[in-house]
Design a protein around this motif. Structure first.
Motif, PDB file in Angstrom:
ATOM      1  N   VAL A  34     -12.535  -8.056 171.047  1.00 25.40           N
ATOM      2  CA  VAL A  34     -13.751  -7.342 171.456  1.00 25.40           C
ATOM      3  C   VAL A  34     -13.567  -6.524 172.724  1.00 25.40           C
ATOM      4  N   ARG A  35     -12.401  -6.573 173.298  1.00 27.31           N
ATOM      5  CA  ARG A  35     -12.132  -5.740 174.472  1.00 27.31           C
ATOM      6  C   ARG A  35     -11.832  -4.322 174.014  1.00 27.31           C
ATOM      7  N   VAL A  36     -12.216  -3.362 174.856  1.00 31.22           N
ATOM      8  CA  VAL A  36     -11.961  -1.964 174.569  1.00 31.22           C
ATOM      9  C   VAL A  36     -10.948  -1.467 175.590  1.00 31.22           C
ATOM     10  N   GLU A  37      -9.977  -0.720 175.120  1.00 24.87           N
ATOM     11  CA  GLU A  37      -8.902  -0.236 175.998  1.00 24.87           C
ATOM     12  C   GLU A  37      -9.447   0.448 177.249  1.00 24.87           C
ATOM     13  N   ASP A  38     -10.521   1.216 177.099  1.00 28.77           N
ATOM     14  CA  ASP A  38     -11.083   1.963 178.223  1.00 28.77           C
ATOM     15  C   ASP A  38     -12.202   1.226 178.961  1.00 28.77           C
ATOM     16  N   ASP A  39     -12.346  -0.066 178.758  1.00 29.71           N
ATOM     17  CA  ASP A  39     -13.438  -0.806 179.402  1.00 29.71           C
ATOM     18  C   ASP A  39     -13.533  -0.546 180.908  1.00 29.71           C
ATOM     19  N   ALA A  40     -12.406  -0.447 181.572  1.00 26.50           N
ATOM     20  CA  ALA A  40     -12.421  -0.246 183.025  1.00 26.50           C
ATOM     21  C   ALA A  40     -13.034   1.094 183.412  1.00 26.50           C
ATOM     22  N   ARG A  41     -13.038   2.070 182.498  1.00 24.20           N
ATOM     23  CA  ARG A  41     -13.586   3.394 182.781  1.00 24.20           C
ATOM     24  C   ARG A  41     -15.014   3.573 182.259  1.00 24.20           C
ATOM     25  N   GLY A  42     -15.564   2.534 181.650  1.00 20.18           N
ATOM     26  CA  GLY A  42     -16.890   2.649 181.060  1.00 20.18           C
ATOM     27  C   GLY A  42     -18.004   2.196 181.994  1.00 20.18           C
ATOM     28  N   TYR A  43     -19.208   2.402 181.508  1.00 22.26           N
ATOM     29  CA  TYR A  43     -20.423   1.925 182.163  1.00 22.26           C
ATOM     30  C   TYR A  43     -20.968   0.827 181.258  1.00 22.26           C
ATOM     31  N   HIS A  44     -21.219  -0.319 181.812  1.00 18.31           N
ATOM     32  CA  HIS A  44     -21.614  -1.473 181.009  1.00 18.31           C
ATOM     33  C   HIS A  44     -22.973  -1.962 181.492  1.00 18.31           C
ATOM     34  N   TYR A  45     -23.840  -2.242 180.527  1.00 18.97           N
ATOM     35  CA  TYR A  45     -25.203  -2.662 180.848  1.00 18.97           C
ATOM     36  C   TYR A  45     -25.536  -3.939 180.115  1.00 18.97           C
ATOM     37  N   GLY A  46     -26.328  -4.755 180.780  1.00 18.16           N
ATOM     38  CA  GLY A  46     -26.792  -5.975 180.176  1.00 18.16           C
ATOM     39  C   GLY A  46     -28.294  -6.089 180.299  1.00 18.16           C
ATOM     40  N   ALA A  47     -28.907  -6.671 179.284  1.00 21.75           N
ATOM     41  CA  ALA A  47     -30.325  -7.000 179.320  1.00 21.75           C
ATOM     42  C   ALA A  47     -30.403  -8.500 179.596  1.00 21.75           C
ATOM     43  N   PHE A  48     -31.185  -8.848 180.586  1.00 21.88           N
ATOM     44  CA  PHE A  48     -31.291 -10.234 181.022  1.00 21.88           C
ATOM     45  C   PHE A  48     -32.696 -10.766 180.818  1.00 21.88           C
ATOM     46  N   ASP A  49     -32.781 -11.985 180.308  1.00 25.21           N
ATOM     47  CA  ASP A  49     -34.016 -12.764 180.281  1.00 25.21           C
ATOM     48  C   ASP A  49     -33.849 -13.765 181.410  1.00 25.21           C
ATOM     49  N   GLY A  50     -34.432 -13.453 182.560  1.00 24.93           N
ATOM     50  CA  GLY A  50     -34.152 -14.244 183.758  1.00 24.93           C
ATOM     51  C   GLY A  50     -32.698 -14.041 184.130  1.00 24.93           C
ATOM     52  N   SER A  51     -31.924 -15.125 184.149  1.00 24.37           N
ATOM     53  CA  SER A  51     -30.501 -15.017 184.473  1.00 24.37           C
ATOM     54  C   SER A  51     -29.619 -15.017 183.235  1.00 24.37           C
ATOM     55  N   GLU A  52     -30.225 -15.129 182.035  1.00 22.49           N
ATOM     56  CA  GLU A  52     -29.444 -15.177 180.802  1.00 22.49           C
ATOM     57  C   GLU A  52     -29.192 -13.779 180.248  1.00 22.49           C
ATOM     58  N   LEU A  53     -27.931 -13.465 180.049  1.00 25.42           N
ATOM     59  CA  LEU A  53     -27.528 -12.193 179.454  1.00 25.42           C
ATOM     60  C   LEU A  53     -27.786 -12.272 177.948  1.00 25.42           C
ATOM     61  N   VAL A  54     -28.681 -11.399 177.440  1.00 18.56           N
ATOM     62  CA  VAL A  54     -29.087 -11.500 176.038  1.00 18.56           C
ATOM     63  C   VAL A  54     -28.704 -10.279 175.198  1.00 18.56           C
ATOM     64  N   ALA A  55     -28.277  -9.190 175.833  1.00 20.43           N
ATOM     65  CA  ALA A  55     -27.819  -8.011 175.091  1.00 20.43           C
ATOM     66  C   ALA A  55     -26.884  -7.212 175.985  1.00 20.43           C
ATOM     67  N   VAL A  56     -25.912  -6.546 175.352  1.00 22.35           N
ATOM     68  CA  VAL A  56     -24.936  -5.742 176.095  1.00 22.35           C
ATOM     69  C   VAL A  56     -24.663  -4.445 175.348  1.00 22.35           C
ATOM     70  N   ILE A  57     -24.250  -3.450 176.108  1.00 25.09           N
ATOM     71  CA  ILE A  57     -23.824  -2.166 175.542  1.00 25.09           C
ATOM     72  C   ILE A  57     -22.892  -1.514 176.546  1.00 25.09           C
ATOM     73  N   SER A  58     -21.926  -0.763 176.043  1.00 19.82           N
ATOM     74  CA  SER A  58     -20.959  -0.088 176.896  1.00 19.82           C
ATOM     75  C   SER A  58     -20.955   1.398 176.579  1.00 19.82           C
ATOM     76  N   LEU A  59     -20.907   2.215 177.628  1.00 20.23           N
ATOM     77  CA  LEU A  59     -20.974   3.668 177.510  1.00 20.23           C
ATOM     78  C   LEU A  59     -19.716   4.287 178.104  1.00 20.23           C
ATOM     79  N   PHE A  60     -19.175   5.251 177.383  1.00 24.42           N
ATOM     80  CA  PHE A  60     -17.983   5.967 177.815  1.00 24.42           C
ATOM     81  C   PHE A  60     -18.273   7.457 177.741  1.00 24.42           C
ATOM     82  N   VAL A  61     -18.050   8.169 178.840  1.00 27.11           N
ATOM     83  CA  VAL A  61     -18.359   9.605 178.899  1.00 27.11           C
ATOM     84  C   VAL A  61     -17.095  10.362 179.285  1.00 27.11           C
TER      85      VAL A  61
END
Length: 141
Positions: A34-61
């Motif tokens: 599930v790792r992406v080669e360009d992860d270090a160059r991306g923008y990563h966002y998480g949706a949190f319910d309190g402190s629990e991470l419940v959704a993720v998405i990664s953006l590369f431009v």
């Protein structure tokens, strides 16, 4: 009526996305899958319910074209509008980064969800393993 979670969306490091990517998208593969080669160059966002991470998405431009990848929402939080909010955030971030086009490789069962955001299928379906995908894109103009 169930209480709706109070969701906050935050920028997160790529490593924080891996457990949810793995659990939701490719649980039968090793975590490294599930790792992406360009992860270090991306923008990563998480949706949190309190402190629990419940959704993720990664953006590369790059060069005015934005791609989002590894969009995953915990099964207990699906169909509650959380993924929609997260995708709206990514669309705005892509615009802020100067992108004129946004695209993704969408699982066939998610194509209708992406159409709600103005994305259209381009090209023929293809497979990643046994999963059918469609390339989808939209203008950000």
């Amino acid at each position: 009526m169930l209480n709706q979670p109070i969701i906050s969306i935050k920028s997160i490091p790529p490593e924080a996305t891996y457990p949810l990517r793995h659990r939701v998208l490719w649980p039968d593969k090793p975590l490294a899958y599930v790792r992406v080669e360009d992860d270090a160059r991306g923008y990563h966002y998480g949706a949190f319910d309190g402190s629990e991470l419940v959704a993720v998405i990664s953006l590369f431009v790059k060069d005015g074209v934005a791609r989002f990848r590894k969009f995953a929402t915990h099964p207990d939080y699906q169909r509650q509008g959380i993924g929609s909010r997260l995708l709206e955030q990514v669309i705005e971030e892509a615009r802020a980064q100067g992108a004129h086009t946004l695209w993704c490789d969408a699982r066939q069962e998610a194509a209708d969800f992406y159409r709600k955001f103005g994305m259209e299928t381009t090209g023929a379906p293809f497979y990643k393993g046994s999963v059918v995908y469609h390339r989808m894109q939209r203008s950000l103009g």
